[in-house]
Scaffold this motif. Structure first.
Motif, mmCIF file in Angstrom:
data_model
loop_
_atom_site.group_PDB
_atom_site.id
_atom_site.type_symbol
_atom_site.label_atom_id
_atom_site.label_comp_id
_atom_site.label_asym_id
_atom_site.label_seq_id
_atom_site.Cartn_x
_atom_site.Cartn_y
_atom_site.Cartn_z
ATOM 1 N N GLY A 25 -8.441 -12.595 2.307
ATOM 2 C CA GLY A 25 -8.612 -11.519 3.258
ATOM 3 C C GLY A 25 -8.299 -10.197 2.615
ATOM 4 O O GLY A 25 -7.751 -10.135 1.543
ATOM 5 N N THR A 26 -8.624 -9.161 3.317
ATOM 6 C CA THR A 26 -8.405 -7.818 2.771
ATOM 7 C C THR A 26 -7.137 -7.248 3.358
ATOM 8 O O THR A 26 -6.996 -7.131 4.563
ATOM 9 C CB THR A 26 -9.581 -6.901 3.115
ATOM 10 N N GLY A 27 -6.191 -6.885 2.507
ATOM 11 C CA GLY A 27 -4.944 -6.289 2.983
ATOM 12 C C GLY A 27 -5.151 -4.822 3.305
ATOM 13 O O GLY A 27 -5.547 -4.054 2.470
ATOM 14 N N ASN A 28 -4.880 -4.453 4.550
ATOM 15 C CA ASN A 28 -4.929 -3.059 4.926
ATOM 16 C C ASN A 28 -3.511 -2.562 5.009
ATOM 17 O O ASN A 28 -2.576 -3.290 4.921
ATOM 18 C CB ASN A 28 -5.614 -2.886 6.277
ATOM 19 N N GLY A 29 -3.363 -1.256 5.308
ATOM 20 C CA GLY A 29 -1.999 -1.100 5.506
ATOM 21 C C GLY A 29 -1.355 0.089 6.085
ATOM 22 O O GLY A 29 -1.631 1.201 5.795
ATOM 23 N N LEU A 30 -0.406 -0.135 6.925
ATOM 24 C CA LEU A 30 0.585 0.826 7.377
ATOM 25 C C LEU A 30 -0.041 2.070 7.983
ATOM 26 O O LEU A 30 0.516 3.155 7.887
ATOM 27 C CB LEU A 30 1.506 1.216 6.227
ATOM 28 N N GLU A 31 -1.214 1.878 8.623
ATOM 29 C CA GLU A 31 -1.808 3.054 9.256
ATOM 30 C C GLU A 31 -0.898 3.605 10.339
ATOM 31 O O GLU A 31 -0.886 4.794 10.627
ATOM 32 C CB GLU A 31 -3.181 2.705 9.850
ATOM 33 N N ASP A 32 -0.120 2.704 10.993
ATOM 34 C CA ASP A 32 0.778 3.166 12.034
ATOM 35 C C ASP A 32 1.865 4.066 11.474
ATOM 36 O O ASP A 32 2.501 4.824 12.201
ATOM 37 C CB ASP A 32 1.432 1.972 12.739
ATOM 38 N N MET A 33 2.115 3.978 10.149
ATOM 39 C CA MET A 33 3.116 4.831 9.525
ATOM 40 C C MET A 33 2.464 6.016 8.814
ATOM 41 O O MET A 33 3.141 6.800 8.160
ATOM 42 C CB MET A 33 3.923 4.034 8.501
ATOM 43 N N GLY A 34 1.148 6.118 8.875
ATOM 44 C CA GLY A 34 0.467 7.196 8.173
ATOM 45 C C GLY A 34 0.368 6.929 6.689
ATOM 46 O O GLY A 34 0.162 7.829 5.900
ATOM 47 N N VAL A 35 0.485 5.652 6.292
ATOM 48 C CA VAL A 35 0.474 5.304 4.873
ATOM 49 C C VAL A 35 -0.885 4.742 4.512
ATOM 50 O O VAL A 35 -1.429 3.911 5.224
ATOM 51 C CB VAL A 35 1.560 4.256 4.567
ATOM 52 N N SER A 203 -1.506 -6.375 0.497
ATOM 53 C CA SER A 203 -1.230 -5.012 0.085
ATOM 54 C C SER A 203 0.228 -4.708 0.409
ATOM 55 O O SER A 203 0.738 -5.138 1.445
ATOM 56 C CB SER A 203 -2.138 -4.017 0.806
ATOM 57 N N VAL A 204 0.884 -3.978 -0.474
ATOM 58 C CA VAL A 204 2.329 -3.787 -0.364
ATOM 59 C C VAL A 204 2.652 -2.294 -0.459
ATOM 60 O O VAL A 204 2.123 -1.583 -1.317
ATOM 61 C CB VAL A 204 3.071 -4.547 -1.483
ATOM 62 N N ASP A 205 3.522 -1.848 0.425
ATOM 63 C CA ASP A 205 4.031 -0.485 0.362
ATOM 64 C C ASP A 205 5.504 -0.520 0.739
ATOM 65 O O ASP A 205 6.057 -1.588 1.054
ATOM 66 C CB ASP A 205 3.242 0.441 1.284
ATOM 67 N N ALA A 206 6.142 0.634 0.716
ATOM 68 C CA ALA A 206 7.577 0.699 0.997
ATOM 69 C C ALA A 206 7.895 1.989 1.720
ATOM 70 O O ALA A 206 7.093 2.920 1.777
ATOM 71 C CB ALA A 206 8.375 0.592 -0.308
ATOM 72 N N TRP A 207 9.093 2.020 2.293
ATOM 73 C CA TRP A 207 9.621 3.209 2.943
ATOM 74 C C TRP A 207 10.981 3.496 2.337
ATOM 75 O O TRP A 207 11.883 2.657 2.380
ATOM 76 C CB TRP A 207 9.719 2.974 4.438
ATOM 77 N N SER A 208 11.110 4.676 1.750
ATOM 78 C CA SER A 208 12.381 5.119 1.182
ATOM 79 C C SER A 208 13.033 6.119 2.133
ATOM 80 O O SER A 208 12.475 7.173 2.424
ATOM 81 C CB SER A 208 12.162 5.772 -0.183
ATOM 82 N N ARG A 209 14.212 5.762 2.607
ATOM 83 C CA ARG A 209 14.911 6.647 3.533
ATOM 84 C C ARG A 209 15.252 7.985 2.876
ATOM 85 O O ARG A 209 15.310 9.022 3.535
ATOM 86 C CB ARG A 209 16.186 5.959 4.026
ATOM 87 N N GLY A 210 15.471 7.968 1.564
ATOM 88 C CA GLY A 210 15.767 9.210 0.865
ATOM 89 C C GLY A 210 14.598 10.164 0.860
ATOM 90 O O GLY A 210 14.764 11.374 0.658
ATOM 91 N N TYR A 234 10.381 -2.801 2.676
ATOM 92 C CA TYR A 234 9.052 -3.098 2.138
ATOM 93 C C TYR A 234 8.143 -3.627 3.246
ATOM 94 O O TYR A 234 8.583 -4.309 4.175
ATOM 95 C CB TYR A 234 9.164 -4.128 1.012
ATOM 96 N N TYR A 235 6.847 -3.315 3.102
ATOM 97 C CA TYR A 235 5.847 -3.742 4.066
ATOM 98 C C TYR A 235 4.753 -4.513 3.332
ATOM 99 O O TYR A 235 4.183 -4.020 2.348
ATOM 100 C CB TYR A 235 5.240 -2.540 4.779
ATOM 101 N N VAL A 236 4.447 -5.711 3.808
ATOM 102 C CA VAL A 236 3.426 -6.559 3.200
ATOM 103 C C VAL A 236 2.360 -6.847 4.239
ATOM 104 O O VAL A 236 2.659 -7.353 5.333
ATOM 105 C CB VAL A 236 4.029 -7.876 2.681
ATOM 106 N N ALA A 237 1.121 -6.513 3.920
ATOM 107 C CA ALA A 237 -0.010 -6.781 4.803
ATOM 108 C C ALA A 237 -0.875 -7.853 4.162
ATOM 109 O O ALA A 237 -1.330 -7.689 3.030
ATOM 110 C CB ALA A 237 -0.813 -5.511 5.038
ATOM 111 N N PRO A 243 0.593 -4.790 8.540
ATOM 112 C CA PRO A 243 1.777 -5.318 7.850
ATOM 113 C C PRO A 243 2.729 -5.985 8.823
ATOM 114 O O PRO A 243 2.844 -5.586 9.979
ATOM 115 C CB PRO A 243 2.392 -4.068 7.219
ATOM 116 N N LYS A 244 3.389 -7.010 8.324
ATOM 117 C CA LYS A 244 4.389 -7.696 9.126
ATOM 118 C C LYS A 244 5.616 -6.791 9.254
ATOM 119 O O LYS A 244 5.638 -5.667 8.789
ATOM 120 C CB LYS A 244 4.751 -9.027 8.477
#
Length: 599
Positions: A25-35, A203-210, A234-237, A243-244
């Motif tokens: 499948g095609t990993g999309n990602g984090l549109e809800d976070m603007g990523v 597809s993998v992305d992350a959120w850094s609080r800093g 970390y976010y994995v789609a 992403p979960k």
């Protein structure tokens, strides 16, 4: 007609050249976070070459290595080289016009382990959106090639069929590689032998609080998930889904390990896209089984005889810091970023970062930042290589471009080193806008995986900075700089010098005895043997000035005359010792000055 004539000339010249982890499948990602998670990250094109094969062996006549397959691959490469056209008709561009098409690379290599060689094309002499790496497979039934995989050319192949592809941009909540945000988004793909193609895993992305306390919709950082307290989740789609729930570092590492399963990166034997290399594959002698040229320049162009660059020395300078990213303020220079396997690190992505805007120092003086080099692994910054100076700034000159990168064991210590060719320009006075080039040579200190800036070699190569090919010539010249005193290469001399330096600074005088040619004269006194040497007063009380001179010795490009080689401005003299039959006893310490307190 021009193309045919060029091909004929090139063929004549080349005649002398020899050459689970998720569902489909095609990993999309984090549109809800603007990523934005693109299908293109991972990093590769290390330019490292592998050994040769017997080019006199006739290719097989089946699909696994037939003459027809090689001819089809040559046709693909011809169209790219002469017309910048790809088999599906796509034009990926050639910008700027000054770019050299031969800076692109290719390999003929069985990357998917299906028993048949594929054609891998690495194309970067274009705008960012046009940069691609494409795997082509040969269809023996139709005689055509088909596209097996296409991605942004920042990827790493693993030996279990996984491909990791880094995103072309980092616009997410882990910033762009700066402090507190050193995660680069990426995607994973898996080779499917049933379809003979690569399918998307995640597809993998992350959120850094800093980087941001809230996402772009105002939602707060999920602190309750961040069990290890490092400020990153970390976010994995997978399977084309959203992403979960966010993962903490331990859960993310477990997920990634379940995908890779201990797989090792594959070192693809790329060669530059030149006519010699293209037409050498018609007899099966090119990239996959044996590189046609074995210069390992990546991006700047291999010279076809990179084994000349097997040398360099250690300056004893600062070593690269691990995990640091404080100076990566500018954007990543994507066309000079390459995956490579480095000793002690394994598979990493070597990534240059452009400096930020001009700045003022603490005294209000205008200065310019310099390019920085980082190593990325598993989407994280694991090391930042040292800069030209501690502040990583310049006055009166400004960084312009990374021209070329090469991965070579240039100091013959059995470990891969890094050579970088850079261009700067003056910004004031008579040299305003005047371009000039500099070389940086990075090597690893013995017993350490960290890279240091090898200043003596870097400075010496400043006179050979026209191209990576000329740098290799400079390394050849450097290898003979002590020839007036010894037949040993500079690399062997300087390794010995570093060993002696370490022993003296560690007060390991017993170990040093093994490197001394007795009798030895020290401060005018002759010591006949090790017992006399170890009984001297300086063993317990060496002169601090002597130790300071050794501490400052870079062990590179040292003073030499017919008598020997001087360390620490003459504090220690080394040379190749011959016995009464003129047989070499190897390099030895044969004199010291100032070791004693009154020396």
């Amino acid at each position: 007609m021009k193309k045919a004539l060029c091909k004929w000339v090139a063929l004549c010249l080349a005649a002398a050249v020899l050459g689970g982890c998720g569902s489909d499948g095609t990993g999309n990602g984090l549109e809800d976070m603007g990523v934005s998670l693109t299908d293109g990250p991972g990093g590769n094109a290390d330019g490292q070459e592998s050994g040769g094969q017997d080019s006199s062996q006739a290719p097989a006549e089946d699909g696994s290595g037939s003459a027809a397959m090689y001819e089809a691959y040559v046709k693909v490469l011809e169209d790219i080289y002469f017309d910048q056209k790809f088999p599906d008709g796509t034009e990926h561009g050639l910008q700027p016009a000054s770019d050299d098409i031969s800076d692109n690379m290719f390999a003929v290599y069985d990357i998917d382990a299906d028993g048949r060689e594929e054609l891998i094309v690495f194309y970067t002499t274009t705008y960012t959106a046009g940069m691609v790496e494409i795997i082509y497979d040969y269809d023996s039934g139709t005689g055509d090639v088909r596209e097996e995989f296409l991605a942004y050319p920042m990827r790493t192949y693993y030996d279990n069929g996984i491909v990791e592809v880094e995103a072309s941009h980092n616009q997410g909540l882990a910033s762009d590689g700066g402090a507190d945000g050193n995660f680069w988004p990426y995607s994973l793909y898996r080779y499917d032998p049933e379809t003979d193609a690569y399918v998307s895993l995640a597809s993998v992305d992350a959120w850094s609080r800093g980087f941001r306390e809230e996402d772009y919709d105002g939602n707060p950082f999920p602190q309750e998930v961040d069990a290890d307290g490092d400020g990153v989740v970390y976010y994995v789609a997978t399977e084309g889904n959203e992403p979960k729930a966010p993962m903490d570092g331990a859960e993310y590492d477990q997920w990634r390990d379940s995908c890779l399963k201990g797989a090792k990166p594959i070192q693809v034997p790329y060669v530059n896209l030149t006519t010699d290399n293209i037409y050498a594959i018609t007899n099966g002698s090119a990239a996959g089984g044996g590189a046609v040229g074995n210069g390992s320049a990546a991006g700047g162009g291999a010279d076809g005889n990179g084994n000349a660059a097997g040398n360099a020395t250690d300056s004893g300078a600062e070593s690269g810091s691990t995990g640091g990213s404080e100076a990566l303020a500018g954007g990543q220079i994507l066309d000079q970023s390459f995956p490579v396997t480095l000793d002690g690190w394994g598979g990493v992505v070597f990534a240059p970062f452009a400096p930020g805007d001009l700045m003022e120092d603490e005294n209000g003086h205008v200065c310019f930042g310099d390019v920085r080099f980082a190593l990325f692994q598993d989407g994280k910054t694991v090391a930042v290589l040292p800069g030209e100076n501690e502040e990583n700034i310049f006055y009166g000159q400004q960084f312009k471009e990374v021209l070329s990168v090469a991965f070579q064991d240039y100091n013959e210590d059995g470990r891969t080193d890094i050579l970088v060719l850079l261009e700067y320009a003056g910004v004031q006075g008579a040299n305003i806008d005047m371009p000039f080039r500099m070389v940086r040579a990075y090597a690893q200190e013995e017993g350490s995986k960290d890279f240091y800036l090898d200043r003596p070699v870097s400075e010496y190569l400043g006179s050979y900075a026209d191209s990576m090919e000329q740098i290799y010539e400079g390394l050849d010249a450097y290898a003979g700089i002590y020839a007036v005193a010894t037949d040993k290469s500079a690399w062997e001399v300087e390794r010995f010098a570093r060993k002696v330096k370490r022993q003296i600074l560690a007060r390991d005088f017993r170990g040093l005895c093994e490197e001394i040619a007795f009798p030895i004269t020290i401060d005018g006194t002759v010591y006949q043997d090790r017992e006399a040497f170890l009984g001297a007063d300086f063993i317990q009380n060496p002169n601090p000035a002597f130790l300071d001179a050794l501490q400052k010795e870079p062990c590179g490009n040292m003073f030499v005359n017919y008598q020997g080689i001087a360390m620490g401005e003459g504090a220690v003299w080394i040379g190749e010792i011959l016995d009464e039959n003129l047989v070499s006893q190897g390099l030895k310490v044969y004199g010291m000055n100032g070791l004693g307190a009154d020396g």
